[in-house]
Motif scaffolding. Structure first.
Motif, short mmCIF file in Angstrom:
data_model
loop_
_atom_site.label_atom_id
_atom_site.label_comp_id
_atom_site.label_asym_id
_atom_site.label_seq_id
_atom_site.Cartn_x
_atom_site.Cartn_y
_atom_site.Cartn_z
N SER A 552 0.96 -0.95 0.29
CA SER A 552 -0.35 -0.28 -0.42
C SER A 552 0.82 1.15 0.12
O SER A 552 1.46 1.64 0.83
CB SER A 552 -0.78 -0.07 1.10
N ASP A 557 -1.17 4.07 -5.55
CA ASP A 557 -2.36 4.77 -5.83
C ASP A 557 -1.89 6.21 -6.63
O ASP A 557 -3.32 6.05 -7.66
CB ASP A 557 -2.46 5.15 -4.82
N GLU A 561 -5.07 5.94 -10.21
CA GLU A 561 -5.87 7.45 -10.29
C GLU A 561 -5.64 8.04 -11.73
O GLU A 561 -6.98 8.68 -12.27
CB GLU A 561 -5.27 8.84 -9.21
#
Length: 624
Positions: A552, A557, A561
């Motif tokens: 993570s 991310d 995106e």
């Protein structure tokens, strides 16, 4: 153009011979070869020999930018801004989950250049350590002369370690020349390495000058790198202070026309800034560190830079069809009535910009970096194939029609058989390497991009580094001011709301300004580490930590995106590849061959890859 001594390259090649064949010099990995007659004891006997060695270090930085499937392509495709556009092979790094493993081919034009980075950085580190370990073996004219050489070598070692720890994470730390074969390396914590590099760079900044020859490292360039290291360590005030050294030095953003085509009213400052002939000009006050590569210099990159080959779409070979009769509409011959490849270069679309990079971030029509003439869209081209004068004459000389992406049939009807590789916009002002006497592209016809000087560090990035430090500190008004300095030069609309400035704003501006200059994967990973180290919440509302960094992180991310290729599982290449990426790709795998040869030590594998289950705690201090 200011005169550059051709002997620079000749001296660099001589020094390269010393490094490559010298005593206990490593091959393309960590492990040295047997000594030869060209040992450092024989060759490092004068200040001139040391300076020639430093010239070689500059030459070894430029490998990243040039050549077919240049290493910077590999850096770029692990980001929000690009993917590998080669669609006629299954081997390129597109399905990263399948292709990027420790035992895969990690050094090939048709795969990726992860292994090339590992070997090149460690070769350079070895070469730096040879210089640093032998400084006291000769008599120097002055302490200042000696310290200048030391500072330059320390900069180069720090540059390579800055890249290694953000490409591979914890890696072996080598701080002295090795005079015997070593198969007992151990990984050292990334933070420990960065702290050592900070110390080294502080010495470099204190002992370098800004009166350096173009192509050599400057005080401002070392301060620029120090700002990056300080950011990576979470030392934001230190990063601001380091950036100030460059910003308050004898540098400034180029805002007035200059250089080879300064009198051409159809061009502008953005065009001037990126002409091959202008990058190393003495009047170019924005260049902090430039690598030199020209056809006229000994030791130039073989076959030229090939930047256009890597970055321009592949519109030839029948890829673009006329909307009427669906005939191949474009020829790549430089002798055509409309010689497109002569005007824009012949590309094969390896670096496929994402819609984020080519469309979404361009939010106003005044920005010179995306203006007609500087930026090219496919609809700016014309159907130029002589054959369609008879087969589909209505379209000859007409602008290409915009395709739609609704389905395969519609793509054919709108004239693009391969919308991944052949239909996207690109910054013509950055990649057009074919204008002027030092860039005649003697290597290829149609032209692919000949030799050219290239920016490694520019003051525009220094402003963005300082802006980033301000964002981390919550001083977004100051960050906005720095971003606006870069935007104002490009005639872009200025930001007006500090409340909307965040790390995403920084990344957007970096992409607009630093295409094919920044190693964007390195910078994204650095930023992801900062989020994990500090616990500062990202603009996406998430917080991260080091404990589960490989599963993570902000790196992944952000990509999911912004990068439509990786987030859309239905995108498929002509060869059947899908585009995939995972959180553990925040770091690359250490080539398994490097680990296997290290029989008396332990090099850790990056988490997420096979072999990481055997990792041991990395060294938590510098081991002499």
């Amino acid at each position: 153009m200011n005169k550059i001594n051709k002997n620079i390259m000749a001296a660099a090649l001589t020094a390269a011979t010393i490094f490559i064949t010298g005593g206990c010099t490593k091959r393309a990995d960590l492990y040295p070869q047997a000594p030869s007659k060209f040992t450092p004891d024989v060759t490092y006997t004068s200040p001139a020999a040391f300076k020639a060695a430093l010239a070689t270090l500059n030459v070894s930085v430029r490998f990243e930018y040039f050549g077919d499937s240049a290493p910077l392509l590999t850096e770029s495709i692990f980001t929000d801004a690009a993917v590998e556009g080669t669609t006629d092979k299954t081997t390129p790094a597109q399905d990263l989950n399948a292709r990027i493993t420790p035992t895969a081919n990690l050094n090939s034009d048709d795969y990726n250049k992860i292994g090339r980075y590992w070997s090149a950085w460690y070769q350079g580190i070895h070469d730096c350590n040879v210089i640093l370990s032998r400084l006291d073996n000769i008599k120097w004219p002055s302490d200042a002369d000696k310290n200048l050489v030391k500072a330059t070598a320390l900069f180069h070692r720090a540059y390579r370690y800055y890249r290694l720890v953000h490409e591979f994470g914890d890696v072996p730390l080598l701080l002295k020349e090795e005079t015997a074969v070593n198969t007992g390396y151990f990984s050292t914590q990334r933070i420990v390495i960065l702290k050592q590099m900070k110390t080294d760079l502080e010495f470099a900044v204190a002992n370098l000058t800004d009166a350096n020859a173009k192509g050599d490292i400057s005080k401002g360039g070392a301060a620029h790198l120090l700002a990056k290291v300080d950011l990576a360590l979470g030392l934001f005030d230190d990063a601001i202070a380091a950036a100030n050294v460059a910003i308050n030095g004898p540098y400034h953003l180029m805002t007035n026309r200059f250089g080879i085509v300064a009198g051409d009213a159809s061009k502008n400052i953005i065009w001037d800034l990126h002409r091959p002939e202008n990058k190393a000009l003495g009047t170019n006050a924005e260049a902090l560190y430039v690598v030199l590569d020209r056809e006229t210099l000994d030791g130039a990159t073989p076959n030229g830079s090939q930047v256009m080959r890597n970055c321009v779409p592949m519109w030839h070979n029948g890829t673009i069809l006329t909307p009427g009769a669906l005939k191949p509409g474009i020829s790549d011959k430089v002798t055509e009535e409309f010689p497109l490849t002569l005007w824009y270069g012949r590309g094969i679309g390896r670096l496929r910009g994402t819609p984020y990079a080519t469309k979404y971030i361009w939010t106003d029509n005044t920005d010179l970096r995306h203006a007609p003439g500087n930026w090219m869209n496919m609809t700016d081209l014309v159907y130029n194939s002589p054959a369609i004068k008879t087969s589909d004459p209505a379209w000859y000389g007409k602008h290409l029609e915009q395709y739609t992406d609704a389905n395969v049939k519609q793509r054919f009807l709108n004239g693009a058989k391969d919308t991944i590789r052949a239909w996207f916009g690109w910054p013509h002002y950055k990649v057009f390497i074919g204008s002027g006497p030092i860039a005649l592209d003697k290597w290829w016809s149609p032209p692919r991009g000949t030799n050219t000087d290239w920016y490694v560090f520019r003051l525009a990035e220094t402003y963005l580094l300082r802006a980033e430090a301000y964002v981390w500190k919550g001083q977004t008004a100051l960050a906005m001011d720095d971003i606006n300095k870069v935007r104002a030069r490009a005639n872009a609309q200025l930001l007006t709301d500090p409340g909307k400035v965040n790390i995403g704003t920084i990344l957007d501006e970096r992409q607009r300004e630093l295409y094919w200059e920044e190693p964007r994967k390195t910078e994204l990973t650095r930023i992801a580490f900062i989020f994990a180290q500090t616990g500062i919440a990202a603009y996406n509302g998430k917080s991260y930590n080091i404990a589960n960094f490989s599963t993570s992180n902000f790196f992944y991310d952000r990509i999911m995106e912004k990068n439509d290729f990786y987030k859309n599982p239905n995108v498929v290449t002509n060869s059947g590849n899908h585009y995939t990426i995972s959180p553990y790709h925040v770091l690359w795998p250490v080539p398994q061959s490097e680990i296997d040869l290290n029989v008396n030590g332990h090099i850790n594998q990056s988490k997420g890859y096979a072999g990481a289950e055997t990792n041991i705690p990395p060294l938590d201090k510098v081991v002499p």
